[in-house]
Design an enzyme around this catalytic site. Structure first.
Site, PDB file in Angstrom:
ATOM      1  N   VAL A  62      42.280  95.458  30.673  1.00  0.00           N
ATOM      2  CA  VAL A  62      43.519  96.130  30.908  1.00  0.00           C
ATOM      3  C   VAL A  62      44.698  95.704  30.537  1.00  0.00           C
ATOM      4  CG1 VAL A  62      42.416  97.135  33.114  1.00  0.00           C
ATOM      5  CG2 VAL A  62      43.846  95.057  33.074  1.00  0.00           C
ATOM      6  N   SER A 140      46.975  94.976  47.635  1.00  0.00           N
ATOM      7  CA  SER A 140      46.401  93.548  48.558  1.00  0.00           C
ATOM      8  C   SER A 140      47.577  93.789  49.781  1.00  0.00           C
ATOM      9  CB  SER A 140      46.516  92.403  48.003  1.00  0.00           C
ATOM     10  OG  SER A 140      46.409  91.444  48.815  1.00  0.00           O
ATOM     11  N   TYR A 152      50.793  86.543  42.538  1.00  0.00           N
ATOM     12  CA  TYR A 152      49.847  87.452  43.030  1.00  0.00           C
ATOM     13  C   TYR A 152      50.679  88.473  43.981  1.00  0.00           C
ATOM     14  CZ  TYR A 152      45.693  89.538  45.211  1.00  0.00           C
ATOM     15  OH  TYR A 152      44.420  90.259  45.493  1.00  0.00           O
ATOM     16  N   SER A 155      53.123  90.745  42.097  1.00  0.00           N
ATOM     17  CA  SER A 155      52.407  91.720  41.253  1.00  0.00           C
ATOM     18  C   SER A 155      52.020  92.879  42.046  1.00  0.00           C
ATOM     19  CB  SER A 155      51.135  91.214  40.381  1.00  0.00           C
ATOM     20  OG  SER A 155      50.212  90.753  41.195  1.00  0.00           O
ATOM     21  N   LYS A 156      51.150  92.612  43.587  1.00  0.00           N
ATOM     22  CA  LYS A 156      50.683  93.407  44.205  1.00  0.00           C
ATOM     23  C   LYS A 156      51.935  94.376  44.677  1.00  0.00           C
ATOM     24  CE  LYS A 156      46.397  92.556  43.513  1.00  0.00           C
ATOM     25  NZ  LYS A 156      45.593  93.722  43.045  1.00  0.00           N
TER      26      LYS A 156
HETATM   27  N1  LIG Z   1      38.780  89.876  47.404  1.00  0.00           N
HETATM   28  C1  LIG Z   1      39.807  89.780  48.285  1.00  0.00           C
HETATM   29  O1  LIG Z   1      39.757  89.258  49.451  1.00  0.00           O
HETATM   30  C2  LIG Z   1      40.959  90.953  47.795  1.00  0.00           C
HETATM   31  C3  LIG Z   1      41.939  91.101  48.800  1.00  0.00           C
HETATM   32  C4  LIG Z   1      42.877  91.953  48.574  1.00  0.00           C
HETATM   33  C5  LIG Z   1      42.906  92.621  47.113  1.00  0.00           C
HETATM   34  N2  LIG Z   1      41.939  92.215  46.357  1.00  0.00           N
HETATM   35  C6  LIG Z   1      42.014  93.000  45.187  1.00  0.00           C
HETATM   36  O2  LIG Z   1      40.864  93.886  44.809  1.00  0.00           O
HETATM   37  C7  LIG Z   1      40.646  93.857  43.413  1.00  0.00           C
HETATM   38  C8  LIG Z   1      39.347  93.508  42.918  1.00  0.00           C
HETATM   39  O3  LIG Z   1      39.198  92.253  43.490  1.00  0.00           O
HETATM   40  P1  LIG Z   1      37.751  91.617  43.897  1.00  0.00           P
HETATM   41  O4  LIG Z   1      37.782  90.663  45.161  1.00  0.00           O
HETATM   42  O5  LIG Z   1      36.614  92.391  43.900  1.00  0.00           O
HETATM   43  O6  LIG Z   1      37.354  90.259  42.466  1.00  0.00           O
HETATM   44  P2  LIG Z   1      36.373  90.051  41.539  1.00  0.00           P
HETATM   45  O7  LIG Z   1      35.097  89.982  42.378  1.00  0.00           O
HETATM   46  O8  LIG Z   1      36.718  88.856  40.926  1.00  0.00           O
HETATM   47  O9  LIG Z   1      36.313  91.396  40.525  1.00  0.00           O
HETATM   48  C9  LIG Z   1      37.370  91.440  39.545  1.00  0.00           C
HETATM   49  C10 LIG Z   1      36.940  92.244  38.518  1.00  0.00           C
HETATM   50  O10 LIG Z   1      38.140  92.487  37.699  1.00  0.00           O
HETATM   51  C11 LIG Z   1      37.767  92.480  36.263  1.00  0.00           C
HETATM   52  N3  LIG Z   1      38.865  91.986  35.526  1.00  0.00           N
HETATM   53  C12 LIG Z   1      39.545  90.910  35.667  1.00  0.00           C
HETATM   54  N4  LIG Z   1      40.643  90.837  34.859  1.00  0.00           N
HETATM   55  C13 LIG Z   1      40.288  91.958  33.890  1.00  0.00           C
HETATM   56  C14 LIG Z   1      41.120  92.380  32.887  1.00  0.00           C
HETATM   57  N5  LIG Z   1      42.024  91.948  32.236  1.00  0.00           N
HETATM   58  N6  LIG Z   1      40.619  93.602  32.250  1.00  0.00           N
HETATM   59  C15 LIG Z   1      39.410  94.460  32.899  1.00  0.00           C
HETATM   60  N7  LIG Z   1      38.891  93.764  33.916  1.00  0.00           N
HETATM   61  C16 LIG Z   1      39.456  92.719  34.318  1.00  0.00           C
HETATM   62  C17 LIG Z   1      36.630  91.251  36.290  1.00  0.00           C
HETATM   63  O11 LIG Z   1      35.594  91.380  35.102  1.00  0.00           O
HETATM   64  P3  LIG Z   1      35.998  90.504  33.985  1.00  0.00           P
HETATM   65  O12 LIG Z   1      36.658  89.120  34.735  1.00  0.00           O
HETATM   66  O13 LIG Z   1      34.814  90.251  33.530  1.00  0.00           O
HETATM   67  O14 LIG Z   1      37.122  91.195  33.222  1.00  0.00           O
HETATM   68  C18 LIG Z   1      35.909  91.748  37.681  1.00  0.00           C
HETATM   69  O15 LIG Z   1      34.980  92.895  37.427  1.00  0.00           O
HETATM   70  C19 LIG Z   1      41.642  92.834  42.774  1.00  0.00           C
HETATM   71  O16 LIG Z   1      42.717  93.769  42.226  1.00  0.00           O
HETATM   72  C20 LIG Z   1      42.143  92.232  43.888  1.00  0.00           C
HETATM   73  O17 LIG Z   1      43.637  91.532  43.744  1.00  0.00           O
HETATM   74  C21 LIG Z   1      40.863  91.605  46.668  1.00  0.00           C
END
Ligand SMILES: NC(=O)c1ccc[n+]([C@@H]2O[C@H](COP(=O)([O-])OP(=O)(O)OC[C@H]3O[C@@H](n4cnc5c(N)ncnc54)[C@H](OP(=O)(O)O)[C@@H]3O)[C@@H](O)[C@H]2O)c1
Length: 269
Positions: A62, A140, A152, A155-156
């Site tokens: 992305v 987030s 982070y 950015s959010k």
């Molecule tokens: N888990 C939490 O506690 C939490 C809380 C609040 C918000 N969030 C947000 O929720 C979203 C998903 O997080 P998650 O917890 O599901 O994390 P995750 O399991 O690490 O999944 C992140 C996904 O993003 C992809 N990604 C990362 N960089 C990328 C790039 N440059 N281009 C395309 N794809 C990319 C990763 O695949 P690749 O690395 O293979 O590209 C992976 O599929 C994020 O935006 C995170 O900030 C998470």
């Protein structure tokens, strides 16, 4: 018979994005996922073998305009239209003003904020064709008040303003834009970004966070997928510009502050 609505999920190979992919693929949606690593796609298909042949997993980044251009051409040629975009790709490095390195800051801004801007801008012509598209930014709770990473959180917070800004820009095309702001959700995020390397420390962190959520539980990826499903649906057709804390009771006002009894206990000590 209605043809399937086409939805792109960035970061659909893991965690929240993968759960959204599963939820939508089980309904009348054609799901496309964009992510960088083949290994994570293989891991996803091991976790959820039912998604084989149901989700169109595309490799791309992305934060790269070239990559997004290729994705746009691919969607145009194969599907011709885009009804929904879920910007879920994200990364995190913990750190304060003093401890976070400039390149770590830049990476979070590039992927978490500039990524959704570029993807939305490039795919807009395909979304205009949908006659009622929906964009959902996975932000987030850390964007609503300071968290554990300056880059982070910034950015959010920027992503939430992108949501608010786009409401007026895209309303005339009947395109809705909303943010979901999760609290702690158990995914691969903290391991894949090297914040934790062993399960025991991770579990301790999760337990510490759990008690700071008023509902005394952390989130599951399905909690976010359910809200995405609703925001994509016709039932949400008058909702645009919402920034929704989805965090077991944590909000902008009370976010992650220790509960009062802990604060009192500390005072007593
Ligand atoms: N888990 C939490 O506690 C939490 C809380 C609040 C918000 N969030 C947000 O929720 C979203 C998903 O997080 P998650 O917890 O599901 O994390 P995750 O399991 O690490 O999944 C992140 C996904 O993003 C992809 N990604 C990362 N960089 C990328 C790039 N440059 N281009 C395309 N794809 C990319 C990763 O695949 P690749 O690395 O293979 O590209 C992976 O599929 C994020 O935006 C995170 O900030 C998470």
């Amino acid at each position: 018979m209605d043809s399937k609505k086409v939805i792109l999920i960035t970061g659909g190979s893991s965690g929240i994005g993968l759960s959204i992919a599963e939820k939508l693929a089980g309904q009348n949606y054609q799901v496309i996922s964009l992510s960088r690593n083949k290994e994570k796609i293989e891991r996803a298909l091991k976790e959820k073998p039912n998604l084989k042949n149901k989700v169109d997993f595309i490799i791309g980044d992305v934060s790269s305009q070239d990559s997004i251009n290729q994705l746009c051409s691919y969607i145009k040629e194969n599907y011709g239209v885009l009804h929904g975009l879920v910007n879920s790709a994200g990364v995190i490095t913990i750190g304060t003003l003093e401890s976070l390195k400039a390149d770590e800051w830049q990476k979070m801004l590039d992927i978490n904020l500039t990524g959704p801007f570029l993807v939305t801008k490039t795919l807009l012509p395909l979304m205009k064709k949908a006659n009622g598209a929906s964009i959902i930014n996975i932000s987030s709770i850390a964007g609503l008040r300071p968290g554990t990473s300056i880059g982070y959180s910034v950015s959010k917070a920027g992503l939430d303003m992108l949501t608010r800004f786009l409401v007026a820009d895209l309303g005339p095309y009947n395109i809705r834009v909303n943010s979901i702001n999760p609290g702690l959700v158990k995914t691969h995020l903290h391991f894949d970004n090297n914040i934790f390397s062993n399960q025991e420390d991770y579990n301790k962190m999760v337990e510490g966070a759990r008690v700071r959520h008023p509902l005394k539980k952390v989130g599951a990826p399905e909690d976010i997928a359910n809200m995405v499903n609703f925001l994509l649906s016709d039932e949400a057709s008058w909702i645009s510009g919402a920034v929704i804390p989805l965090a077991g009771g944590v909000t902008e006002e009370n976010g992650f502050l220790p509960p009062k009894e802990d604060a009192l206990l500390k005072k007593k000590i």
